[in-house]
Each structure stands twice: as structure tokens, then as C-alpha cells.
Enzyme design. Structure first.
Site, PDB file in Angstrom:
ATOM      1  N   GLU A 167       0.853  -1.187   0.000  1.00 52.39           N
ATOM      2  CA  GLU A 167       0.000   0.000   0.000  1.00 52.39           C
ATOM      3  C   GLU A 167       0.892   1.242   0.000  1.00 52.39           C
ATOM      4  O   GLU A 167       2.001   1.234   0.525  1.00 52.39           O
ATOM      5  CB  GLU A 167      -0.999   0.038   1.159  1.00 52.39           C
ATOM      6  N   ASP A 284       8.884  13.943 -31.153  1.00 53.28           N
ATOM      7  CA  ASP A 284       8.813  15.028 -30.176  1.00 53.28           C
ATOM      8  C   ASP A 284      10.204  15.168 -29.572  1.00 53.28           C
ATOM      9  O   ASP A 284      10.712  14.230 -28.964  1.00 53.28           O
ATOM     10  CB  ASP A 284       7.785  14.716 -29.092  1.00 53.28           C
TER      11      ASP A 284
END
Length: 458
Positions: A167, A284
Site C-alpha cells: 500500500e 517530439d
């Protein structure tokens, strides 16, 4: 026979490492430990992320590495920390994955016959403080359990070899855990579903990666234990605003995604591109943020464009980018953005010209629409229209492209210019689709006045 079957079942329950075989994305996460000090397994709910890291930590604690293991190895006992948000969640998740359910010690990832002396924590029932694990050398590793609610001060302490955050931790707790591994040259691993959105910790891995950080994204489609027919039902059971996070490990994105389109409607298996389809590459420019290139093929009969390849790399020179691009089709023209007109300090040479000198066939002018405009919003709306009408497809193995696609979003109505390099390259190619060219026939010499060079066919 019954006694033998019972004994076999007991041994399997008490040595789950024996039968652990990682899925493809889990294997990718494990293998990254050989190179990266900081790793994130970003996955949906119940996709297998917790036991995956629990199994890895068990390998390190015991020194019992399987034949298929490609990650880092310790040839000595280690000191490891495993933690979650609270004492209860630590007991119910990482402790359960490592040691088994309460009352069934030894049915987790660490084999029962490897467990030794232990101490229990105070304040939370059935939570271990530490436990010894017998290493293959005959000495003992130490596994200690922590939690974020203890606060940063409780995370200060001795050097640690391996820290597992199950978590998402607060940034200060993550920093303190990472600091514990400096002296040992150890590593940290995180496993979570990014329900807190683009938090500081998530941004480090997705927006500001370094040579020490690795992000593995595991979706419900990568969880091989979930039958395909069950996946749609599971996804539908999640709240609409959390579905992408809980099913695909995609952080919640503020004001919303730019392309609210299902990946499944875009992804197609790779195939041989017909020779009569025009091709184009959009690029790019970048240095601290990656340089990106995206290859497009255009099926004019159905007016459908296909993203067939992509490339993304940071902090390398035009020579390196050219070496990556030319083998994929040196004849294919390249569409490029306005910053290609910027001149390099010192030489005064425009950036676009530097790439031309490396043999790349940049179009003579920067990417625009036919009327000379170059609106970002117009380009995005055109891409979205093609996606929604089934005329925009992407080869399904292009993980980097889909990763940016998932994270491309707006905040306060504005496009967030982070981790968008492949998306921008795609937009430039879409704008200049009219400049796409068909592959020359073998031994054919072509003079292209738009590009202004002569080149041999391939």
C-alpha cells in the site's frame, strides 16, 4: 494413498514457494530488482501484487532462489522490513502473504520449516514484531514488521537490506525507508493500487523517473488467475470513478482523461503492414523529458491509421536517436514540432537540422494542419474522433504508448504536460498524415521535392 495425499497437501500448504510461478508482469517486476534500487508494482485490486512481492522477499530471506529467478540475489542472511498503513493492515496483508493466516503460521510464502524465533508486537492482536528465517547458509535472516501510522521517527534505525511497502506510503515514510538501505546498497519495493491519484510518490515513478526507479504496471488482463469471462463483471462492480485504478493500476487523474476510450477498442495484434499503405513517423524533441517517436501506417481504403511502433529515450544525443530510428525504415519521412526551429546555443544550428545531418528525413516544415494552423486542441479532438469512430488502432504490444495513453489527462481544463511525449509525437504525425509516403520499390531511386533529398529505395 489418503495419507500420502494429505502429506502432499500439507507440504504444499507449508511451502508455497515450491509452486510459485510468476505471471509475465510479475516476472518483469522481479527481474527489475537486478538493476533498479526502487521498484513499484502498480496494479489493480486482487491482481496478485501482494503475494508476488511476498514471494520475492521469501526468496531473499531464505536464499532459496528458483531456477527461473533473474532478479537480485543475496548470498547471506538479510534484514528486511515489511509494512502497510496500520498495524491491522500490516497483519492482514504483508504478514499474511509472508507467514500465513492467523493461526496457520507457515502457510505464507516463507516455508514453515524455515521459521524460527519470533516476538509479537503490542497493541494489535496477532501482529508479529519480528521473526527469524533460516537462510540457506545456515544462519538467520530477520524479518521485522512496521506500519506508516507509527510516524517517521519510528522508521529511523539500523541499515536494512530490503524494505517492502504494501500500500502506498506517505512521501516522508518512503524517504525514511529508502534511507535505511543506503549503507547496505539494498532496495525498496512498493505494491499498491494508486487510489490516491498522482501523489508525490506516484509522480516520482511516472513523471520523474531516474536510473534507480522502475515502474511495472499490471492490469486485470495480466492477472492470469482471473478467467477472461470474469474480468468484465469484476470491473463493472467497481465505482465508475475508481475503475481504472482498481482494474488497471491507473492513478485517478483530477479533471479527467483526454481520451476517454477503452483500450480494447484501440488495441489490435501486430501484423505485416501492406506495402501500399503510406507511412509516417511523428517525433517530439526532448532531453530532460524523453525524445519520442511514433510510427503510423495509414489504410486509405478505410481511412484508418495504425500506430505500429514507438520509441522513447531521454538524455541522449541525435546520433543515438537516429541509430534507433533509421533501422525501422530510413525512407519514412518524419513530422516534427515547432521547437525544431530553435537554435542550439553555441553553434546556432536549428535542432531539426541536427537530426537531418544524421540521415533522418525530416519534412521541410514543422507539423501543421493543411491550413497552416497547429492547434493542440484541434489535434486532440481529431485523434479522439478517430478513436471513437473505430479509425484509430494501436498494435497491442506497445506498452509504453498505452501507458502514456492511460495517464494523459487535464487539470482545471488544461492539458497536463507531463509524461506525454509519445502522445505529442502521435499528434504531430496525425496532423501531417497528408505527408505519409508509400515504401519505394526495391532498387528504385526516388526524388522527393517535399523533403528535398534523394534516397535509394529499401
Amino acid at each position: 494413498m489418503l495419507r500420502l495425499l494429505d502429506e502432499r497437501g500439507r507440504r504444499l500448504r507449508e511451502n508455497r514457494l515450491l509452486v510459485y510461478r510468476p505471471y509475465r508482469k510479475q516476472q518483469q517486476f522481479h527481474a527489475a530488482s537486478a538493476v533498479f534500487r526502487e521498484r513499484l508494482l502498480r496494479a489493480g485490486n486482487q491482481n496478485g501484487k501482494t503475494f508476488c512481492c511476498g514471494a520475492e522477499l521469501a526468496f531473499h530471506l531464505t536464499g532459496m532462489y528458483p531456477d527461473w529467478w533473474q532478479g537480485r540475489r543475496w548470498d547471506r542472511p538479510i534484514l528486511a522490513w515489511a509494512a502497510s498503513e496500520t498495524g491491522e493492515s500490516t497483519r492482514d496483508n504483508p504478514q499474511r502473504a509472508l507467514l500465513g493466516l492467523v493461526g496457520e503460521l507457515g502457510t505464507g510464502a516463507v516455508p514453515r520449516d524455515r521459521l524460527g524465533d519470533y516476538g509479537m508486537a503490542t497493541g494489535v492482536s496477532n501482529l508479529f514484531d519480528f521473526i527469524k528465517v533460516r537462510h540457506a547458509t545456515g544462519s538467520w535472516s530477520t524479518l521485522r514488521f512496521k506500519n506508516y501510522a507509527q510516524g517517521r521517527r519510528k522508521w529511523q534505525g539500523p541499515p536494512v537490506d530490503f524494505v517492502w511497502f504494501d500500500e502506498e506510503p506517505p512521501a516522508d515514510i518512503y524517504d525514511e525507508g529508502l534511507a535505511r538501505t543506503i549503507a547496505t546498497r539494498g532496495c525498496v519495493a512498493m505494491t499498491f493500487t494508486p487510489l490516491q491519484g498522482m501523489s508525490e510518490v506516484v509522480r516520482r515513478f511516472l513523471v520523474t523517473p531516474t536510473a534507480d526507479r522502475h515502474d511495472t504496471n499490471m492490469t486485470i488482463d495480466d492477472a492470469e488467475h482471473i478467467p477472461a469471462e470474469e474480468r468484465a463483471r469484476i470491473i463493472a462492480s467497481f465505482p465508475a470513478h475508481e475503475r481504472e485504478a482498481r482494474a488497471s493500476g491507473v492513478p485517478t487523474l483530477g479533471s479527467g482523461r483526454i481520451f476517454p476510450v477503452a483500450e480494447s477498442s484501440l488495441a489490435v495484434p501486430a501484423f505485416a503492414i501492406p506495402v501500399h499503405w503510406p507511412r509516417l513517423v511523428g517525433i517530439d524533441f526532448g532531453w530532460d523529458h524523453p525524445f519520442a517517436a511514433v510510427w503510423l501506417a495509414w489504410d486509405r481504403d478505410s481511412d484508418t491509421v495504425y500506430v505500429t511502433d514507438c520509441y522513447r529515450e531521454r538524455e541522449v544525443t541525435p546520433v543515438v536517436h537516429a541509430a534507433a530510428i533509421k533501422p525501422r525504415g530510413a525512407w519514412i519521412p518524419l513530422a516534427w514540432p515547432h521547437d525544431g526551429l530553435n537554435s542550439e546555443k553555441g553553434s546556432g544550428e536549428p535542432l531539426a537540422q541536427q537530426y537531418r545531418r544524421q540521415g533522418l528525413r525530416l519534412l521541410p516544415e514543422r507539423a501543421t494542419f493543411e491550413d497552416g494552423s497547429n492547434s493542440v486542441e484541434a489535434g486532440l479532438m481529431l485523434m479522439l474522433e478517430w478513436m471513437q469512430t473505430g479509425r484509430f488502432k494501436v498494435f497491442d504490444h506497445l506498452a509504453d504508448w498505452f501507458e502514456e495513453f492511460r495517464l494523459y489527462h487535464r487539470k482545471d481544463g488544461q492539458v497536463v504536460k507531463e509524461a506525454d511525449d509519445l502522445m505529442s509525437a502521435t499528434r504531430y504525425a496525425v496532423m501531417m498524415r497528408r505527408a505519409a509516403q508509400v515504401k519505394p520499390r526495391a532498387a528504385e531511386v526516388v526524388v522527393d521535392e517535399r523533403v528535398g533529398d534523394t534516397y535509394a529505395g529499401y
